[in-house]
Design an enzyme around this catalytic site. Structure first.
Site, mmCIF file in Angstrom:
data_model
loop_
_atom_site.group_PDB
_atom_site.id
_atom_site.type_symbol
_atom_site.label_atom_id
_atom_site.label_comp_id
_atom_site.label_asym_id
_atom_site.label_seq_id
_atom_site.Cartn_x
_atom_site.Cartn_y
_atom_site.Cartn_z
ATOM 1 N N HIS A 1 -6.769 -6.817 -1.498
ATOM 2 C CA HIS A 1 -5.707 -5.828 -1.301
ATOM 3 C C HIS A 1 -4.761 -6.226 -0.167
ATOM 4 O O HIS A 1 -3.566 -5.898 -0.198
ATOM 5 C CB HIS A 1 -6.365 -4.478 -0.965
ATOM 6 C CG HIS A 1 -5.411 -3.363 -0.705
ATOM 7 N ND1 HIS A 1 -4.725 -2.716 -1.704
ATOM 8 C CD2 HIS A 1 -5.034 -2.755 0.461
ATOM 9 C CE1 HIS A 1 -3.963 -1.768 -1.181
ATOM 10 N NE2 HIS A 1 -4.129 -1.773 0.133
ATOM 11 N N ASP B 1 0.847 -1.179 0.000
ATOM 12 C CA ASP B 1 0.000 0.000 0.000
ATOM 13 C C ASP B 1 0.898 1.250 0.000
ATOM 14 O O ASP B 1 1.770 1.375 -0.853
ATOM 15 C CB ASP B 1 -0.961 -0.071 1.199
ATOM 16 C CG ASP B 1 -2.022 1.002 1.217
ATOM 17 O OD1 ASP B 1 -3.029 0.855 0.495
ATOM 18 O OD2 ASP B 1 -1.845 1.995 1.952
ATOM 19 N N TYR C 1 -2.006 11.265 2.530
ATOM 20 C CA TYR C 1 -2.834 11.494 1.345
ATOM 21 C C TYR C 1 -2.903 12.978 1.003
ATOM 22 O O TYR C 1 -2.866 13.358 -0.180
ATOM 23 C CB TYR C 1 -4.248 10.962 1.587
ATOM 24 C CG TYR C 1 -4.334 9.464 1.623
ATOM 25 C CD1 TYR C 1 -4.530 8.734 0.451
ATOM 26 C CD2 TYR C 1 -4.225 8.763 2.819
ATOM 27 C CE1 TYR C 1 -4.616 7.346 0.471
ATOM 28 C CE2 TYR C 1 -4.306 7.383 2.857
ATOM 29 C CZ TYR C 1 -4.508 6.679 1.685
ATOM 30 O OH TYR C 1 -4.583 5.305 1.708
#
Length: 285
Positions: free
Chosen positions: A266, A104, A211
């Site tokens: 994921h 990730d 982010y």
């Protein structure tokens, strides 16, 4: 031989990072870089097998996470600073070179390190995050990927994302992990460990600032170039967040790359730990 997992606070790049460590002190260094919203615990199934194979394994809580320092400003979480943290950890071990494995967001850091510091990163493995250039292009041109990445844009808002995440004892964060993984992958004990990490002061805001920094300083991340060192892309093909073909596109930016798809979500290293461990051991040796 079974090696214990030891925990240290390690100075790097002007911060203190908490690092889980295992394996022989003189073994070749492997750095395991977690993603959102995890921490060193993301690698609980990988540390033991790698240590037993003779590697010195360091799994840090990256900046902003769990027991590591949490700088206050969004600009403290740009990709160059995240990469510098890892290089500082290498310096702390005395290692001139290391292998990196990332999942990730940790995979985004691994891509950046492999592209920019080939003299120090002799090989890298990435799990379920594409090359930053590939992802940027997909967000512009692929409506399916744009829709899957809705949370990336939501996280650009101030205050609201972390406020909602905290409601009902982190219900939304727990549900996001459970609903996008196979049944039973994250145990009650796992989720308790993550909730303890999320409850650390300023933790969730710092985690989401990764982010925000990517959105505000997108040029730094998109400058990640071609990768010349050996690279292994391991991809759970049932990823709820990322299109599977992004892995194949990323392979085209590697001079010495290989790609393995696994029938997983994921959360591939949690869901298929034996298969991931075998792939990593084969690649790292």
């Amino acid at each position: 031989m079974a090696y214990p997992v030891e925990h240290q606070q390690v100075p790097t790049n002007g911060l203190q990072l908490h690092v889980a460590q295992s394996g022989p002190a003189a073994g070749p260094l492997v750095l395991l870089l977690h993603g959102f919203p995890e921490g060193w615990h993301a690698w609980r199934y990988q540390m033991g097998p790698l240590a037993q194979a003779g590697f010195r394994v360091w799994a840090p809580d990256q900046r902003g996470y769990n027991l590591s320092d949490k700088p206050h400003h969004v600009q403290d979480y740009t990709i160059d600073k995240l990469a510098a943290d890892v290089l500082g950890l290498m310096d702390a071990t005395g290692a001139q070179t290391a292998a990196v494995v990332g999942h990730d967001w940790g995979a985004a850091v691994a891509w950046y390190l492999a592209a920019h510091y080939p003299a120090r990163i002799h090989r890298a493995a990435v799990l379920n995050v594409p090359h930053p250039q590939v992802l940027a292009q997909a967000l512009r041109n692929n409506p399916r990927q744009f829709a899957k990445s809705w949370y990336v844009f939501f996280f650009q808002l101030p205050w609201l994302p972390e406020g909602l995440a905290r409601l009902r004892n982190w219900w939304a964060a727990r549900q996001a992990m459970q609903r996008t993984s196979a049944d039973g992958v994250f145990s009650h004990q796992d989720l308790e460990a993550y909730r303890d990490a999320w409850n650390q002061p300023r933790a969730m805001r710092s985690m989401i600032n990764w982010y925000r920094a990517a959105g505000r300083f997108v040029g730094r991340l998109s400058k990640t170039g071609r990768v010349k060192v050996p690279m292994h892309i391991i991809w759970g093909e049932n990823d709820a967040f990322l299109e599977a073909d992004l892995a194949r596109q990323s392979l085209q930016l590697c001079d010495a790359g290989r790609l393995t798809y696994l029938p997983s979500s994921h959360w591939v290293q949690h869901e298929m730990p034996d298969e991931v461990n075998a792939l990593l051991l084969n690649f790292l040796k």
